[in-house]
Scaffold this motif. Structure first.
Motif, PDB file in Angstrom:
ATOM      1  N   GLU A  90       0.813  -1.207   0.000  1.00  0.00           N
ATOM      2  CA  GLU A  90       0.000   0.000   0.000  1.00  0.00           C
ATOM      3  C   GLU A  90       0.853   1.266   0.000  1.00  0.00           C
ATOM      4  O   GLU A  90       0.576   2.216  -0.731  1.00  0.00           O
ATOM      5  CB  GLU A  90      -0.946   0.012   1.210  1.00  0.00           C
ATOM      6  N   GLN A 108       1.088   4.141  -2.910  1.00  0.00           N
ATOM      7  CA  GLN A 108       0.870   5.559  -2.605  1.00  0.00           C
ATOM      8  C   GLN A 108       2.002   6.403  -3.187  1.00  0.00           C
ATOM      9  O   GLN A 108       1.766   7.469  -3.770  1.00  0.00           O
ATOM     10  CB  GLN A 108       0.804   5.776  -1.098  1.00  0.00           C
ATOM     11  N   LYS A 166     -14.685   9.071   8.469  1.00  0.00           N
ATOM     12  CA  LYS A 166     -13.858   7.873   8.316  1.00  0.00           C
ATOM     13  C   LYS A 166     -13.117   7.630   9.623  1.00  0.00           C
ATOM     14  O   LYS A 166     -12.648   8.574  10.266  1.00  0.00           O
ATOM     15  CB  LYS A 166     -12.833   8.030   7.189  1.00  0.00           C
ATOM     16  N   LEU A 175      -9.373  -0.579   0.197  1.00  0.00           N
ATOM     17  CA  LEU A 175      -8.807   0.763   0.359  1.00  0.00           C
ATOM     18  C   LEU A 175      -9.522   1.784  -0.524  1.00  0.00           C
ATOM     19  O   LEU A 175      -9.782   2.916  -0.097  1.00  0.00           O
ATOM     20  CB  LEU A 175      -7.313   0.739   0.032  1.00  0.00           C
ATOM     21  N   ARG A 196     -11.438   5.036   0.913  1.00  0.00           N
ATOM     22  CA  ARG A 196     -11.074   6.381   0.473  1.00  0.00           C
ATOM     23  C   ARG A 196     -12.271   7.126  -0.116  1.00  0.00           C
ATOM     24  O   ARG A 196     -12.416   8.331   0.072  1.00  0.00           O
ATOM     25  CB  ARG A 196      -9.948   6.308  -0.560  1.00  0.00           C
ATOM     26  N   LEU A 198      -0.123   3.812   5.539  1.00  0.00           N
ATOM     27  CA  LEU A 198      -1.253   4.269   4.735  1.00  0.00           C
ATOM     28  C   LEU A 198      -1.497   5.769   4.904  1.00  0.00           C
ATOM     29  O   LEU A 198      -1.391   6.303   6.001  1.00  0.00           O
ATOM     30  CB  LEU A 198      -2.527   3.517   5.109  1.00  0.00           C
ATOM     31  N   ASP A 199      -1.839   6.405   3.816  1.00  0.00           N
ATOM     32  CA  ASP A 199      -2.208   7.818   3.837  1.00  0.00           C
ATOM     33  C   ASP A 199      -3.629   7.919   3.291  1.00  0.00           C
ATOM     34  O   ASP A 199      -3.858   7.791   2.087  1.00  0.00           O
ATOM     35  CB  ASP A 199      -1.243   8.633   2.972  1.00  0.00           C
ATOM     36  N   ILE A 200      -4.597   8.107   4.184  1.00  0.00           N
ATOM     37  CA  ILE A 200      -6.001   8.175   3.800  1.00  0.00           C
ATOM     38  C   ILE A 200      -6.473   9.620   3.922  1.00  0.00           C
ATOM     39  O   ILE A 200      -6.509  10.177   5.022  1.00  0.00           O
ATOM     40  CB  ILE A 200      -6.877   7.261   4.688  1.00  0.00           C
ATOM     41  N   GLU A 201      -6.815  10.208   2.805  1.00  0.00           N
ATOM     42  CA  GLU A 201      -7.277  11.594   2.810  1.00  0.00           C
ATOM     43  C   GLU A 201      -8.570  11.718   3.622  1.00  0.00           C
ATOM     44  O   GLU A 201      -9.515  10.947   3.442  1.00  0.00           O
ATOM     45  CB  GLU A 201      -7.534  12.058   1.370  1.00  0.00           C
ATOM     46  N   LEU A 213      -9.019  11.242   6.872  1.00  0.00           N
ATOM     47  CA  LEU A 213      -9.155  10.364   8.041  1.00  0.00           C
ATOM     48  C   LEU A 213      -9.069  11.215   9.305  1.00  0.00           C
ATOM     49  O   LEU A 213      -8.030  11.778   9.616  1.00  0.00           O
ATOM     50  CB  LEU A 213      -8.063   9.294   8.036  1.00  0.00           C
ATOM     51  N   ARG A 249      -1.649   7.950  11.128  1.00  0.00           N
ATOM     52  CA  ARG A 249      -2.613   7.816  10.020  1.00  0.00           C
ATOM     53  C   ARG A 249      -3.551   9.011   9.962  1.00  0.00           C
ATOM     54  O   ARG A 249      -4.187   9.241   8.942  1.00  0.00           O
ATOM     55  CB  ARG A 249      -3.440   6.536  10.176  1.00  0.00           C
TER      56      ARG A 249
END
Length: 468
Positions: A83, A87, A244, A285, A289, A306-309, A311, A332
């Motif tokens: 992941e 990214q 999220k 994922l 997202r 992980l980089d979740i916009e 979050l 995160r």
């Protein structure tokens, strides 16, 4: 000219314009220190909190230093997980297309034959996981003779996930005068040893070393019984109502259980497994997202890097294994200067772990309670909370026992009425085994053992009278 602008750091205007399109106008502290050093070709060890812009800190200078006329792999980025690697590929493609740079991701779990075919297109930037990169190097499909810079992102996690041997092999296959850049939120003894062995006069960059987590984060915990943990998880999510939220568990076996219970409670949740195939993980994922479901349940390994916009919250369903794992979980959320909330669910016996993390990481990590629809400090919760509710069953039980005892004492004058259910189930002859006591002495012919045998099923008050 602004001393903290990307232009002042030496980044080309074309890349600066590309950053502006995505709302990035000023460099973060780690970018301000790392970019000029990497542009000069120095070996760099950068230690900074997760979510402070480390990816762009190395990506911008290596993209700028690629020779677009040379159709060959020139830069290599190693990431610990699929992941994180993907990214980095997405970020590299986003800014690399400005300069016409070809990027290729080489990760485990994907079709090897297809990756070999893509290598024939001569990508200039390679991003991959240690095992797959080593595999392609050993079968001589990935040529290393033009690789002049190698970046190892989240280097501590590469060691933890067993990729140290692969990294050593990759480094030995590259040019001797290659540039090395190591980045991590923490620096373990293994990483320090690798730096000493492989780097030449490295520049160490440490951003706010006394603050291991981002400053925009709030850290709290809720204490309760182990059996109430899922219900407490539901209450916390319902109360804060984030768009999220990522929930971390320690054991892989727990992931599916927590996911199923949340769905049953009406909270849309999906699970991210470390050993799931690439397509399943990508689907989960992508759904998270895009907001198709609110909660993603995962282990440390599955969610590494992980980089979740967007979050907003991280919940530790189980306390992190140590302060280092806590840092990576917390990282995160609250990325790139944004705010975020990190919540831990613990039992009373685990509160000491929270105190330990607070001391080791230099953060404020305090207990909170949900009461009356509000999040309060323990001292603000009425001391009588829940006591009346807990006392009522006990009082009823105590009263019942007292009535039984009182009744037992008076049974000498009250004839026992057999229960209807007992009367239906008991066979006819069994009724004669226990005779009502009429007074007087038992028969002389009846032995003591016989009397005791007959007394087994008798009421307590009858036994007491027969055995004074």
């Amino acid at each position: 000219m602004n001393a903290t602008s990307f232009t002042a750091l030496g980044i080309d205007q074309s890349l600066v314009d590309g950053l502006s399109e995505y709302g990035i106008t000023e460099p973060t502290p780690v970018q301000a220190e790392a970019v000029p050093a990497i542009l000069k070709g120095a070996d760099v060890l950068a230690r900074s909190q997760t979510g402070t812009g480390k990816t762009l800190a190395y990506l911008l200078p290596i993209l700028q230093s690629i020779d677009v006329e040379l159709k060959s792999a020139q830069k290599l980025v190693i990431a610990p997980t699929q992941e994180l690697a993907m990214q980095i590929v997405r970020e590299s493609e986003k800014y690399g297309q400005i300069r016409g740079i070809q990027v290729l991701g080489l990760i485990g779990g994907a079709a090897l034959k297809r990756q070999v075919e893509k290598l024939k297109q001569h990508p200039q930037l390679i991003v991959g996981t240690p095992g797959r990169l080593r595999e392609l190097i050993e079968v001589r499909k990935l040529k290393m003779h033009h690789i002049n810079a190698i970046v190892v992102d989240e280097v501590d996690q590469v060691f933890q996930l067993g990729g140290a041997g692969d990294v050593d092999r990759i480094l030995r296959s590259a040019l001797r005068d290659r540039q090395l850049v190591f980045l991590s939120a923490t620096v373990s003894p293994e990483t320090a040893g690798l730096v000493k062995r492989e780097m030449e006069n490295p520049l160490e960059i440490g951003i706010d070393p006394d603050q291991s987590t981002a400053k925009g984060l709030e850290h709290i915990y809720f204490a309760g019984e182990e059996r109430d943990k899922v219900e407490n998880l539901r209450r916390v999510i319902r109360h804060f109502n984030p768009k999220k939220v990522m929930v971390f568990v320690n054991q892989t076996e727990t992931i599916g259980e927590v996911q199923a219970k949340l769905n049953f409670m009406g909270l849309p949740a999906e699970a991210l497994y470390a050993d799931a195939d690439k397509m399943v993980r990508s689907r989960v994922l992508a759904g998270f997202r895009s907001g198709k479901f609110k909660v993603m349940v995962a282990s440390d390994v599955a969610a590494r890097g992980l980089d979740i916009e967007g979050l907003e919250m991280v919940i530790n369903y189980d306390p992190a294994l140590d302060s280092e794992h806590y840092v990576h979980r917390a990282g995160r959320t609250g990325r790139m200067g944004r705010s975020g909330l990190v919540i831990s669910l613990v039992t009373n016996r685990q509160i000491f772990i929270m105190n330990k993390f607070a001391k080791e990481l230099g953060i404020s990590l305090e207990e909170r309670k949900l009461y009356g629809g509000k999040v309060l400090e323990p001292r603000e919760v009425p001391s009588s909370q829940g006591q009346a509710a807990r006392r009522k069953p006990e009082d009823k039980d105590t009263t019942a026992k007292a009535n039984i005892s009182s009744g037992a004492a008076d049974q000498g004058s009250v004839k026992r009425r057999p229960d209807k259910e007992e009367s239906r189930k008991a066979p006819g002859p069994a009724k004669k085994q226990i005779e009502p006591f009429r007074g007087g002495k038992p028969s002389e012919r009846q032995s003591r053992s016989e009397r005791e045998r007959k007394n087994k099923g008798a009421p307590k008050w009858l036994k007491d009278k027969k055995n004074p």
